[in-house]
Scaffold this motif. Structure first.
Motif, PDB file in Angstrom:
ATOM      1  N   ILE A 146       8.762   6.705  -9.391  1.00 24.58           N
ATOM      2  CA  ILE A 146       9.066   6.565 -10.814  1.00 24.58           C
ATOM      3  C   ILE A 146       9.663   7.857 -11.367  1.00 24.58           C
ATOM      4  O   ILE A 146      10.568   7.831 -12.191  1.00 24.58           O
ATOM      5  N   SER A 147       9.179   8.987 -10.882  1.00 28.49           N
ATOM      6  CA  SER A 147       9.645  10.263 -11.413  1.00 28.49           C
ATOM      7  C   SER A 147      11.103  10.566 -11.102  1.00 28.49           C
ATOM      8  O   SER A 147      11.685  11.458 -11.705  1.00 28.49           O
TER       9      SER A 147
ATOM     10  N   ALA B  34       0.831  -1.201   0.000  1.00 31.24           N
ATOM     11  CA  ALA B  34       0.000   0.000   0.000  1.00 31.24           C
ATOM     12  C   ALA B  34       0.869   1.258   0.000  1.00 31.24           C
ATOM     13  O   ALA B  34       0.576   2.226  -0.709  1.00 31.24           O
ATOM     14  N   GLU B  35       1.950   1.253   0.766  1.00 35.66           N
ATOM     15  CA  GLU B  35       2.833   2.407   0.808  1.00 35.66           C
ATOM     16  C   GLU B  35       3.555   2.599  -0.530  1.00 35.66           C
ATOM     17  O   GLU B  35       3.674   3.724  -1.024  1.00 35.66           O
ATOM     18  N   VAL B  36       4.031   1.511  -1.113  1.00 37.57           N
ATOM     19  CA  VAL B  36       4.681   1.601  -2.425  1.00 37.57           C
ATOM     20  C   VAL B  36       3.691   2.165  -3.444  1.00 37.57           C
ATOM     21  O   VAL B  36       4.044   3.045  -4.247  1.00 37.57           O
ATOM     22  N   ASP B  37       2.462   1.687  -3.415  1.00 39.87           N
ATOM     23  CA  ASP B  37       1.456   2.166  -4.352  1.00 39.87           C
ATOM     24  C   ASP B  37       1.166   3.658  -4.153  1.00 39.87           C
ATOM     25  O   ASP B  37       1.005   4.393  -5.131  1.00 39.87           O
ATOM     26  N   ARG B  38       1.122   4.102  -2.893  1.00 41.80           N
ATOM     27  CA  ARG B  38       0.877   5.519  -2.614  1.00 41.80           C
ATOM     28  C   ARG B  38       1.976   6.407  -3.184  1.00 41.80           C
ATOM     29  O   ARG B  38       1.735   7.531  -3.588  1.00 41.80           O
ATOM     30  N   TRP B  39       3.199   5.924  -3.188  1.00 37.99           N
ATOM     31  CA  TRP B  39       4.355   6.715  -3.615  1.00 37.99           C
ATOM     32  C   TRP B  39       4.874   6.323  -4.996  1.00 37.99           C
ATOM     33  O   TRP B  39       5.930   6.766  -5.419  1.00 37.99           O
TER      34      TRP B  39
END
Length: 50
Positions: A44-45, A34-39
Protein backbone atom coordinates in the motif's frame (compact mmCIF):
# COMPACT_ATOMS: atom_id res chain seq x y z
CA UNK A 1 -19.95 -30.40 -16.60
CA UNK A 2 -17.77 -28.73 -19.21
CA UNK A 3 -20.71 -28.25 -21.57
CA UNK A 4 -22.78 -26.76 -18.74
CA UNK A 5 -19.95 -24.37 -17.93
CA UNK A 6 -19.61 -23.26 -21.56
CA UNK A 7 -23.35 -22.79 -21.95
CA UNK A 8 -23.80 -20.95 -18.65
CA UNK A 9 -24.98 -17.35 -18.66
CA UNK A 10 -21.75 -16.47 -16.85
CA UNK A 11 -19.06 -18.73 -18.29
CA UNK A 12 -16.30 -19.28 -15.75
CA UNK A 13 -12.94 -17.76 -16.65
CA UNK A 14 -11.24 -20.19 -14.30
CA UNK A 15 -12.75 -23.68 -13.92
CA UNK A 16 -11.35 -26.30 -11.59
CA UNK A 17 -12.26 -29.88 -12.46
CA UNK A 18 -12.22 -32.49 -9.74
CA UNK A 19 -12.05 -32.42 -5.97
CA UNK A 20 -8.27 -32.74 -5.99
CA UNK A 21 -7.95 -29.61 -8.14
CA UNK A 22 -10.32 -27.66 -5.87
CA UNK A 23 -8.47 -28.68 -2.70
CA UNK A 24 -5.03 -28.04 -4.21
CA UNK A 25 -6.11 -24.62 -5.42
CA UNK A 26 -7.50 -23.85 -1.97
CA UNK A 27 -4.08 -24.51 -0.45
CA UNK A 28 -2.37 -22.30 -3.04
CA UNK A 29 -4.94 -19.55 -2.56
CA UNK A 30 -4.48 -19.66 1.21
CA UNK A 31 -0.69 -19.40 0.90
CA UNK A 32 -0.97 -16.48 -1.52
CA UNK A 33 -3.44 -14.67 0.74
CA UNK A 34 -1.08 -15.08 3.71
CA UNK A 35 1.80 -13.60 1.71
CA UNK A 36 -0.31 -10.67 0.49
CA UNK A 37 -1.39 -10.02 4.07
CA UNK A 38 2.23 -10.12 5.30
CA UNK A 39 3.24 -7.49 2.73
CA UNK A 40 0.01 -5.46 2.73
CA UNK A 41 1.39 -2.31 4.38
CA UNK A 42 4.51 -2.24 2.22
CA UNK A 43 2.44 -2.76 -0.91
CA UNK A 44 0.00 0.00 0.00
CA UNK A 45 2.83 2.38 0.81
CA UNK A 46 4.08 2.30 -2.78
CA UNK A 47 0.88 3.88 -4.12
CA UNK A 48 1.04 7.21 -5.91
CA UNK A 49 -0.75 10.15 -4.38
CA UNK A 50 -0.82 13.73 -5.64
Amino acid sequence: MIIAAVQAAETPAFLLLGADAVYAYGAVEEAQRAEVDRWREQSISTGYTE
